[in-house]
Design a protein around this motif. Structure first.
Motif, PDB file in Angstrom:
ATOM      1  N   LYS A   1      -9.313   3.691   2.322  1.00  0.00           N
ATOM      2  CA  LYS A   1     -10.314   2.330   2.642  1.00  0.00           C
ATOM      3  C   LYS A   1      -9.603   1.408   3.606  1.00  0.00           C
ATOM      4  O   LYS A   1      -9.135   0.688   2.436  1.00  0.00           O
ATOM      5  CB  LYS A   1     -11.268   1.958   1.286  1.00  0.00           C
ATOM      6  CG  LYS A   1     -11.560   3.456   0.275  1.00  0.00           C
ATOM      7  CD  LYS A   1     -12.774   3.747   0.729  1.00  0.00           C
ATOM      8  CE  LYS A   1     -13.312   4.642  -0.444  1.00  0.00           C
ATOM      9  NZ  LYS A   1     -14.454   5.058  -0.094  1.00  0.00           N
ATOM     10  N   ASN A   2     -11.097   0.819   4.002  1.00  0.00           N
ATOM     11  CA  ASN A   2     -10.265  -0.157   5.211  1.00  0.00           C
ATOM     12  C   ASN A   2      -8.618  -0.747   5.744  1.00  0.00           C
ATOM     13  O   ASN A   2      -8.246  -1.584   5.018  1.00  0.00           O
ATOM     14  CB  ASN A   2     -10.704  -1.437   3.586  1.00  0.00           C
ATOM     15  CG  ASN A   2     -10.973  -2.166   4.776  1.00  0.00           C
ATOM     16  OD1 ASN A   2     -11.508  -2.787   6.090  1.00  0.00           O
ATOM     17  ND2 ASN A   2     -10.999  -3.704   4.031  1.00  0.00           N
ATOM     18  N   SER A   3      -8.180   0.515   5.618  1.00  0.00           N
ATOM     19  CA  SER A   3      -7.306   0.772   6.591  1.00  0.00           C
ATOM     20  C   SER A   3      -7.021   0.478   8.007  1.00  0.00           C
ATOM     21  O   SER A   3      -7.142   1.070   8.499  1.00  0.00           O
ATOM     22  CB  SER A   3      -5.688   0.960   5.637  1.00  0.00           C
ATOM     23  OG  SER A   3      -6.226   1.131   4.214  1.00  0.00           O
ATOM     24  N   LEU A   4      -5.772  -0.025   8.669  1.00  0.00           N
ATOM     25  CA  LEU A   4      -5.091   0.481   9.445  1.00  0.00           C
ATOM     26  C   LEU A   4      -3.895   1.146   9.707  1.00  0.00           C
ATOM     27  O   LEU A   4      -2.774   0.385   9.185  1.00  0.00           O
ATOM     28  CB  LEU A   4      -4.825  -0.618  10.273  1.00  0.00           C
ATOM     29  CG  LEU A   4      -4.689  -0.611  11.849  1.00  0.00           C
ATOM     30  CD1 LEU A   4      -5.803  -0.339  12.749  1.00  0.00           C
ATOM     31  CD2 LEU A   4      -4.061  -2.367  12.408  1.00  0.00           C
ATOM     32  N   ILE A   5      -4.079   2.490  10.023  1.00  0.00           N
ATOM     33  CA  ILE A   5      -3.219   3.032   9.466  1.00  0.00           C
ATOM     34  C   ILE A   5      -2.061   3.732  11.517  1.00  0.00           C
ATOM     35  O   ILE A   5      -2.990   3.792  11.963  1.00  0.00           O
ATOM     36  CB  ILE A   5      -3.162   4.817   9.272  1.00  0.00           C
ATOM     37  CG1 ILE A   5      -3.513   3.778   7.405  1.00  0.00           C
ATOM     38  CG2 ILE A   5      -2.360   5.729   8.570  1.00  0.00           C
ATOM     39  CD1 ILE A   5      -4.085   4.660   6.647  1.00  0.00           C
TER      40      ILE A   5
ATOM     41  N   ASP B   1      -5.878   1.434  -0.040  1.00  0.00           N
ATOM     42  CA  ASP B   1      -6.820   0.385   0.584  1.00  0.00           C
ATOM     43  C   ASP B   1      -6.860  -0.551   0.535  1.00  0.00           C
ATOM     44  O   ASP B   1      -5.445  -1.661   0.019  1.00  0.00           O
ATOM     45  CB  ASP B   1      -7.614   0.058  -1.843  1.00  0.00           C
ATOM     46  CG  ASP B   1      -8.780  -0.139  -1.184  1.00  0.00           C
ATOM     47  OD1 ASP B   1      -9.113  -0.321  -0.461  1.00  0.00           O
ATOM     48  OD2 ASP B   1      -9.424  -1.102  -2.522  1.00  0.00           O
TER      49      ASP B   1
END
Lengths: 370, 405
Positions: free
Chosen positions: A289-293, A304
């Motif tokens: 969730k809500n992550s920059l990868i 998260d």
């Protein structure tokens, strides 16, 4: 259109002491940021996107990490016959890189042998997407001798020698204060400036001859009455990194769509060294969730509100939240991490728990085994 | 004269790949995107570099623009050396006239000059439509050890499928005594992978002879190899073990992409010692939003995911909006799946927009007549209107209008 009458100079190792944990094994410009970048990618890409074809990168010590990262400049289209990338380490005995003025004096041959009329100077502590062509345009419109790029905001708490500017109605600098004791919103200089190459050399000569070697005090503060110094406001997302907490918050800010659109503007993209990782693999039962990868990760656990750099592994049953996890770090199974900045190549074994706090993220240094 | 190269590789990349339909309308099959960030040709090119082959000729003919641009200087594969590297070889005009490449052997024949410059001992012939990782240097070593004239890589296939391939029947020492093209009753399960190592002096002679043979189709499988066998040349099979897939059809392309999601399939793209290189787009990392659900998928940088993604492969810059569902599908670079759209068992080509609440493809279990089911394919740069329904097995090459509810 590429190619113009401007050259760039980047100070790649200044401000290290403010984030000493991250700079223990690297210089400021090589500090990883935003999942796949290093801080120097921002000034370098900004210069290239502004049509600058010749960039000198000043490195004083411990520059192995930056050399490894920028190589011959190919990733920024700076591997060129005309201009290109110049790494400027000190020349033993004859160089003095102890302050900005002496450093510029030490690279005088580089400045002298260039043909560009203008120079942009930048450090690596401000993360932004700026168009120097626009700075140039304003500089010419104003008939300025020097244009200082400034930010209008609260002073970052730990900013070294903050240089606060006051302007007249036309934007000309009419007062310069160098002080940490200014509260409230003010206009402070970001260590980015635009100047004629000849004038820069003249000012440096003058400082050297008088042995007044403080760039901010002796050039900006010392000359603003005699020269036409103008300001250019840096707008949009542009955090200045002066502490670990600034660093953490700047990474976390990337979860905001508008900020990403601003910083990673596809018309002026941010370039970085390429590593040929495969796309990221999300396993069965992964929850993100809500992550920059970045590419090359293998995620089997829960993630998260995190920034994951290239090649990070998150094991089964592991939960990471509010973390910045750098390149190739492997986190085993059933671990729990919260508010942690994990440097490169760290191994966190199974069933480990690491907890920091928003105002004080825990830092795990490069190559550690937890 | 260039410094000698012991081995030169020739990569046949001119095929249209017509069975891939809209996916190869504007580009050659080897340029078709694969695996979230690659193009098919990255596999043979990376295999060459990793095997130590520095001179690679890529033979192009059909729709070469994308492929030529992609290969460029060859720098992403370290194939931009001073005296070697990758060369794109397209058909050209000669003194006696201009000819298209009329067959695989003719394509190599027309580029004998290119090979001669390197004065090689061996030439490896590769094709640009297979997904596999292979160390050609081991095959060449075996070719040398056997003192062979030609070595053909073979893979063991299930007996039931053997009649779809060229089958090599071998003696116990690996030498080939018979070559059967798509036999009805295969004698063995050694299928040719379309990878050949030739001793160049022999290959050169047979190419020239074949060119002068009237009625020849100038094809390796149909002409050169049978002729060599008939003449008693030393031909050996090289047994390859590992993952190898021909991705010439929609179904096999889809399956091969899905194989990357299966941990039991032996195609490991994370292996540092045998990297697959590619041209990397300049894009920020991927963002997975609060509302997203992502499982068992491969997602590339630049994507922004707010919907649900399951058993799928997403290339760079794909956007999946909130409430959209992507399952068992392949979404190529820059495509957008709008709110509420459902994409299942589909391949969506580049820069296409699937409108709000549109439905593309279907799960096989929901279709009664299994003959009606298949992978739905949407071409590139299209707009599928809001609420539109694209049936399974459909092949869409034009915009589809919005359907009012």
């Amino acid at each position: 259109m590429r190619g113009n009458n401007i050259m760039g100079i980047i100070f790649a190792n200044l401000h290290e002491r403010l984030i000493s944990e991250l700079t223990e094994v690297r210089i400021m410009g090589a500090v990883p940021f935003g999942g796949k970048y290093r801080l120097i990618d921002f000034p370098l890409s900004n210069m290239v996107n502004s049509g600058i074809n010749k960039v000198g990168v000043i490195t004083k010590i411990n520059y192995q990490s930056i050399m490894d990262h920028i190589g011959n400049g190919k990733a920024w289209d700076l591997s060129r016959k005309q201009g290109g990338l110049f790494i400027l380490p000190p020349f033993t005995d004859q160089s003095n890189y102890s302050n900005r003025v002496s450093t510029l004096n030490s690279i005088r041959p580089f400045l002298e042998n260039s043909t560009q009329e203008y120079v942009v100077l930048s450090d690596c502590d401000t993360i932004c997407n700026i168009d120097y062509q626009d700075v140039c345009r304003k500089h010419l419109e104003n008939g300025a001798d020097i244009t200082l790029v400034y930010k209008r905001d609260q002073l970052p708490e730990k900013l070294h020698d903050p240089t606060v500017l006051s302007f007249d109605s036309k934007g000309k600098v009419i007062d310069v204060q160098i002080s940490n004791n200014i509260t409230g919103s003010c206009s402070y200089y970001t260590n980015m400036l635009f100047i004629k190459r000849e004038l820069l050399m003249e000012l440096i000569d003058k400082c050297i001859s008088k042995n007044t070697l403080n760039f901010k005090r002796d050039i900006i503060q010392g000359e603003y009455k005699d020269l036409n110094i103008y300001g250019y406001e840096l707008k949009g997302f542009s955090p200045v990194i002066t502490s670990m907490s600034d660093y953490f918050n700047a990474n976390m800010a990337l979860m905001n769509e508008d900020i990403r659109a601003d910083l990673f503007n596809s018309d002026n993209p941010i370039y970085t060294k390429v590593r040929d990782d495969m796309p990221t693999k999300y396993g069965l039962g992964s929850k993100v969730k809500n992550s920059l990868i970045a590419n090359g990760c293998i995620i089997e656990g829960e993630v998260d509100n995190c920034v994951l750099f290239k090649g990070v592994h998150i094991g089964k049953g592991t939960k990471v939240s509010n973390c910045v996890i750098m390149q190739d770090t492997k986190i085993g199974a059933d671990s729990n991490l919260s508010y942690v900045i994990v440097d490169k190549d760290v191994t966190v074994k199974d069933e480990r728990t690491l907890m920091g706090y928003l105002s004080y993220p825990v830092y795990i240094s490069k190559g550690s085994v937890v | 004269m260039y410094p000698k190269q012991e081995v030169v590789a020739m990569l046949l990349a001119g095929g249209q790949g017509s069975r891939l339909g809209v996916l190869t309308q504007k580009l050659a099959k080897p340029a078709v995107p694969f695996g979230g960030k690659y193009r098919i040709i990255d596999f043979p090119l990376s295999n060459c570099v990793n095997s130590g082959i520095d001179a690679v000729g890529v033979l192009t003919q059909y729709q070469p623009l994308v492929l030529n641009e992609y290969i460029g200087s060859g720098q992403p594969w370290d194939l931009d050396g001073n005296n070697s590297g990758v060369s794109v070889l397209s058909p050209y005009q000669q003194v006696k006239g201009a000819d298209w490449y009329s067959g695989t052997a003719n394509a190599i024949y027309q580029n004998i000059n290119y090979i001669d410059r390197y004065n090689p001992d061996y030439v490896v012939i590769l094709s640009g439509d297979h997904i596999y990782k292979m160390d050609y240097s081991k095959m060449i070593a075996e070719h040398k050890a056997n003192n062979a004239d030609c070595t053909i890589a073979v893979i063991d296939v299930p007996l039931a499928e053997a009649s779809r391939f060229g089958i090599m029947n071998t003696n116990p020492d690996g030498s080939i005594y018979e070559f059967e093209e798509k036999p009805e009753k295969p004698k063995s399960t050694n299928a040719s992978m379309g990878i050949y190592v030739f001793s160049y002096d022999k290959l050169r002679k047979y190419l020239i002879e074949d060119e002068e043979t009237e009625g020849s189709s100038h094809d390796f499988g149909k002409d050169i190899l049978p002729k060599m066998l008939a003449d008693g040349l030393k031909m050996y099979a090289y047994q390859f073990e590992g993952y190898w897939k021909d991705v010439g059809t929609i179904d096999s392309l889809w399956e091969s992409n899905m194989d990357l999601l299966d941990p039991n399939v032996p195609l490991d793209l994370t292996d540092e010692s045998w990297k697959i290189y590619s041209r990397n787009p300049v894009v920020p990392p991927q963002y997975i939003a609060e509302t997203a659900e992502v499982q068992n998928s491969l997602i590339a940088d630049g994507c922004s995911i707010s919907g649900s993604v399951d058993f799928s492969v997403l290339f760079s810059n794909v956007v999946v909006k909130p409430g959209a569902v992507v399952q068992d599908s392949i979404i190529m670079p820059g495509s957008v799946i709008e709110e509420g759209a459902v994409v299942q068992y589909a391949i969506v080509s580049e820069n296409t927009v699937i409108g709000k609440n549109a439905v593309v493809g279907a799960r096989p279990e929901t279709i009664v007549d299994k003959d009606q089911w298949g992978i739905a394919v949407i071409g590139d740069n299209l707009k599928i209107g809001a609420g539109a329904k694209i049936a399974p097995k459909a092949m869409v090459s034009k915009d589809v209008e919005e359907v009012e509810e």
